[in-house]
Design an enzyme around this catalytic site. Structure first.
Site, PDB file in Angstrom:
ATOM      1  N   ASP A 110      58.703  51.967  60.300  1.00  0.00           N
ATOM      2  CA  ASP A 110      60.087  52.427  60.508  1.00  0.00           C
ATOM      3  C   ASP A 110      60.391  53.648  59.642  1.00  0.00           C
ATOM      4  OD1 ASP A 110      60.487  50.248  62.193  1.00  0.00           O
ATOM      5  OD2 ASP A 110      61.306  49.000  60.595  1.00  0.00           O
TER       6      ASP A 110
ATOM      7  N   GLU B 268      66.667  48.800  69.758  1.00  0.00           N
ATOM      8  CA  GLU B 268      67.054  49.000  68.359  1.00  0.00           C
ATOM      9  C   GLU B 268      66.690  50.422  67.937  1.00  0.00           C
ATOM     10  OE1 GLU B 268      64.860  46.010  66.259  1.00  0.00           O
ATOM     11  OE2 GLU B 268      62.905  46.808  66.829  1.00  0.00           O
TER      12      GLU B 268
END
Length: 321
Positions: free
Chosen positions: A33, A200
């Site tokens: 991420d 997301e």
């Protein structure tokens, strides 16, 4: 028969080469991420990653060599929630001489979540101050999950985009980089109606007359246990709008509030499950898509994830890799 075989081989090669391979990376290329930013003073790159107090790596070139520099918050967050020592999903921006880093405090499968913020003048390890919660928080009673923040300014107005699963992606106005505007209510900007709503990692950016909303879909991890069905692994999609606050549609005109999204990057070759993406406006390379992926030549566990990046190409104001 020979012609038919040639056609099949051609179609296979088109499929394999539909996306460019990631740009070069040397040194410490692990990430998860990622958040990426280029320092204003000298152009040095800083890369941040999920885990512990948010990993820091730096390099003088996007290609590396990348060095491991420690953590943003080595003692964890001052937000008192489960996960405060294992922070997620860093997002960077710069405003008036200060670098802001958003992070999430949560645990897998939980809506007991909050988005925190830390600031620094240099982005170096040891220079960060934790300010705790931004006021973007969630509980099981909330319509969203308060993780995966992303900041954008439009004129004098600042917004934070956020969300994961549940009702997917939301946006709320900020007073500044530190706090939600008093009385502001988050509104939904994207929704995947299928299954358990695997969407997301919102990241929004502006180019020409459009605002682009990128996001990740599919199964993000667990590949070391079992491979998802083909096409169900992580991937990156994009929608666009002439407004930063809503009206996002994909290339076919389907609303992002109605499961829309044009595929920007998916598994190909040795790249598996790319996602957790962001966009860097690089001083020399232009708009760069960055992300993590599982390199099938190395391993498929989170600990094996690699840093990927590609310069974006443009046609009719739609990006591609």
């Amino acid at each position: 028969m020979y012609l038919y075989t040639l056609i099949l081989l051609f179609l296979a090669s088109v499929n394999v080469n539909a996306y460019a391979d990631p740009g070069a990376c040397s040194g410490n290329c692990w990430t998860h991420d990622p958040g990426l930013y280029q320092r204003k003073s000298d152009g040095k790159y800083f890369r941040f990653a999920t885990g512990g107090g948010i990993h820091i790596a730096s390099a003088d070139s996007l290609e590396g060599p990348w060095t491991d520099d420690g953590y943003v918050l080595p003692n964890g967050s001052i937000i008192d929630l489960n996960g405060k020592n294992n922070l997620w999903a860093p997002d960077l921006h710069y405003r008036d001489g200060t670098y802001y880093l958003y992070y999430a405090v949560s645990s897998l499968g939980s809506q007991n979540s909050a988005i925190g913020v830390a600031t620094s003048k240099t982005m170096e390890a040891g220079s960060w101050t934790d300010h705790g919660t931004t006021g973007i928080e969630s509980t099981p009673a909330s319509p969203y999950n308060a993780i995966d923040a992303n900041w954008i300014a439009v004129g004098g107005t600042q917004y934070a985009n956020f969300g994961s699963y549940w009702n997917n992606l939301f946006q709320v106005e900020m007073t500044n980089g530190l706090k939600v505007k008093s009385g502001a209510t988050p509104h939904q900007i994207a929704y995947n109606a299928s299954g358990i709503h695997r969407q997301e990692a919102a990241f929004m950016f502006e180019r020409n007359d459009y605002f682009y909303l990128t996001f990740s879909g599919g199964i993000a991890l667990g590949y070391n246990d079992t491979w998802p069905a083909p096409g169900e692994e992580y991937f990156i999609s994009v929608c666009r709008s002439t407004s930063a606050t809503g009206g996002f549609v994909d290339k076919n005109g389907v609303s992002c509030l109605n499961s829309g999204g044009t595929l920007l990057l998916a598994s190909h070759g040795f790249v598996y499950g790319p996602g957790g993406q962001g966009i860097l406006k690089d001083s020399s390379k232009g708009f760069v898509l960055y992300y993590h992926y599982a390199d099938t030549r190395i391993g498929k566990a989170v600990e094996d994830y690699q840093f990927g990046w590609n310069q974006l190409k443009w046609e009719n104001d739609w990006p591609s890799v």
